[in-house]
Write a protein that holds these residues in place. Sequence first.
Motif, PDB file in Angstrom:
ATOM      1  N   LEU A  39       0.885  -1.111  -0.020  1.00 14.59           N
ATOM      2  CA  LEU A  39      -0.028  -0.054   0.001  1.00 14.59           C
ATOM      3  C   LEU A  39       0.953   1.406  -0.157  1.00 14.59           C
ATOM      4  N   LYS A  40       2.036   1.305   0.734  1.00 14.95           N
ATOM      5  CA  LYS A  40       2.865   2.344   0.845  1.00 14.95           C
ATOM      6  C   LYS A  40       3.716   2.563  -0.362  1.00 14.95           C
ATOM      7  N   PHE A  41       4.081   1.456  -0.897  1.00 17.60           N
ATOM      8  CA  PHE A  41       4.859   1.790  -2.228  1.00 17.60           C
ATOM      9  C   PHE A  41       4.097   2.135  -3.186  1.00 17.60           C
ATOM     10  N   TYR A  42       2.874   1.703  -3.616  1.00 12.64           N
ATOM     11  CA  TYR A  42       2.060   2.286  -4.656  1.00 12.64           C
ATOM     12  C   TYR A  42       1.187   3.611  -4.166  1.00 12.64           C
ATOM     13  N   HIS A  43       1.303   4.094  -2.772  1.00  9.52           N
ATOM     14  CA  HIS A  43       0.637   5.202  -2.333  1.00  9.52           C
ATOM     15  C   HIS A  43      -0.878   4.960  -2.512  1.00  9.52           C
ATOM     16  N   ILE A  44      -1.328   3.771  -2.195  1.00 12.64           N
ATOM     17  CA  ILE A  44      -3.075   3.446  -2.001  1.00 12.64           C
ATOM     18  C   ILE A  44      -3.344   3.329  -0.788  1.00 12.64           C
ATOM     19  N   LYS A 319      16.441   3.046  -6.669  1.00  9.65           N
ATOM     20  CA  LYS A 319      17.457   2.479  -5.657  1.00  9.65           C
ATOM     21  C   LYS A 319      16.722   2.625  -4.308  1.00  9.65           C
ATOM     22  N   LEU A 320      16.298   4.167  -4.304  1.00 13.81           N
ATOM     23  CA  LEU A 320      15.781   4.592  -2.891  1.00 13.81           C
ATOM     24  C   LEU A 320      14.235   4.613  -3.081  1.00 13.81           C
ATOM     25  N   GLY A 321      13.672   3.846  -3.967  1.00 14.27           N
ATOM     26  CA  GLY A 321      12.266   3.746  -3.857  1.00 14.27           C
ATOM     27  C   GLY A 321      11.166   4.849  -4.960  1.00 14.27           C
ATOM     28  N   GLY A 322      11.937   5.601  -5.634  1.00 14.55           N
ATOM     29  CA  GLY A 322      11.210   6.474  -6.293  1.00 14.55           C
ATOM     30  C   GLY A 322      11.025   5.841  -7.640  1.00 14.55           C
ATOM     31  N   ILE A 338       8.568  12.546 -11.855  1.00 22.41           N
ATOM     32  CA  ILE A 338       9.503  11.692 -10.947  1.00 22.41           C
ATOM     33  C   ILE A 338       8.736  11.705  -9.795  1.00 22.41           C
ATOM     34  N   ILE A 339       8.491  10.615  -9.104  1.00 23.69           N
ATOM     35  CA  ILE A 339       7.846  10.482  -7.828  1.00 23.69           C
ATOM     36  C   ILE A 339       8.998   9.954  -6.959  1.00 23.69           C
ATOM     37  N   ILE A 340       9.316  10.721  -5.677  1.00 21.19           N
ATOM     38  CA  ILE A 340      10.242  10.142  -5.006  1.00 21.19           C
ATOM     39  C   ILE A 340       9.739  10.229  -3.360  1.00 21.19           C
ATOM     40  N   PRO A 341      10.145   9.203  -2.594  1.00 21.18           N
ATOM     41  CA  PRO A 341       9.408   9.185  -1.250  1.00 21.18           C
ATOM     42  C   PRO A 341      10.199   9.844  -0.461  1.00 21.18           C
ATOM     43  N   ASN A 342       9.535  10.178   0.713  1.00 24.85           N
ATOM     44  CA  ASN A 342       9.950  11.185   1.713  1.00 24.85           C
ATOM     45  C   ASN A 342      10.917  10.314   2.711  1.00 24.85           C
TER      46      ASN A 342
END
Length: 351
Positions: A39-44, A319-322, A338-342
């Motif tokens: 869920l977190k990976f796909y922002h769902i 590599k950093l999850g983006g 570009i989508i990058i995680p906080n």
Amino acid sequence: MITDNEQQTLRSAFFDNAELHFILFDSELNVIDANESLLKFYHIERDAFVGKHILEVAPNAIEKGLYGQYMQVIQTGKPLIIEEIIGSPIYGNQYNRVKAFKVGNGVGVAISNITEYRNTIESLEVLSYRLSHDIKSPMTSVLELTKMALQEDPVDIDTLKAYCGLINESVSRLLETVEKVNESLKIQKVVPHFELIDFRTIIDEVKKSLASVEGYTSQNFEETIDCPFDFYFDKPIITSLFQNIIDNAIKYRNVKRDDSSLSINISGDKEFVKIILSDNGIGIKKELQKNIFKLFYRATSQAHGSGIGLYTLRYTIEKLGGRIFFESTEGQGTTFKIIIPNKIGIINPAD
């Protein structure tokens, strides 16, 4: 001896924190549960996923064969291993290895992201080819020129200088190739350091560093930054992101236009930041677009480049999850998303 409640708590902790993505379907392929990692990976949001039928969350499941394969597992009880490509307008292409196995009357799915491994193999193949081509060619030239020089009898100083000049060119090409290889290998060893990102300052610094690039003064910039939450990431990667794409927008602008522009739009929430950079330059031919993130690849000869910049950018971000992807139309321009995680709250290795 642990209690049933303690065992359930441990299972839940493992289920939610494992890097693998887990989904449980019932016998009709409705989603029963999914772990927090997915869920977190796909922002769902959980409510938007759990309880939905597979065709609601993956409309192309029948076309891709997943629907039939999952039903086969339910009917036969035999597990299956599937490799699939997920194409997303937000996250780009992702390669997954999926193991489907029967759980009760339904099916459990464990998904591992193998995109990085596939990209690494692909890069090694390209690297092997370039090493054999870009090193063998100048070395062969040096040997041939040396042989020719030794066969000259007698040899005058001007002829000797000419041979030396050609040998120098071949050795320079060889050294350039070695430097590119070293640069690409260094990427694999970078240890990220997460810090508070000031997008405005970084963009201004990058623009200042590119002010001497031919065409900079002809480029118009439109910038919108709407990131109300503190955002933490690796600053060199963010700097490289803007450095590469702004530089490309300038170099590959449409010189026939007098309104060359690059729009930069940054928006975000507590978990992710989305960066959209869109130019009206020469664009990229459709048949070449599949290659732009490949190591050493250059899609156009309008400007010189090493072919490492976009490869490095994709590798470090993913590599950093983006995620990074693009759309381009020849003659109209290119848009990068570009989508990058906080990474706020993540402890740096040196801390």
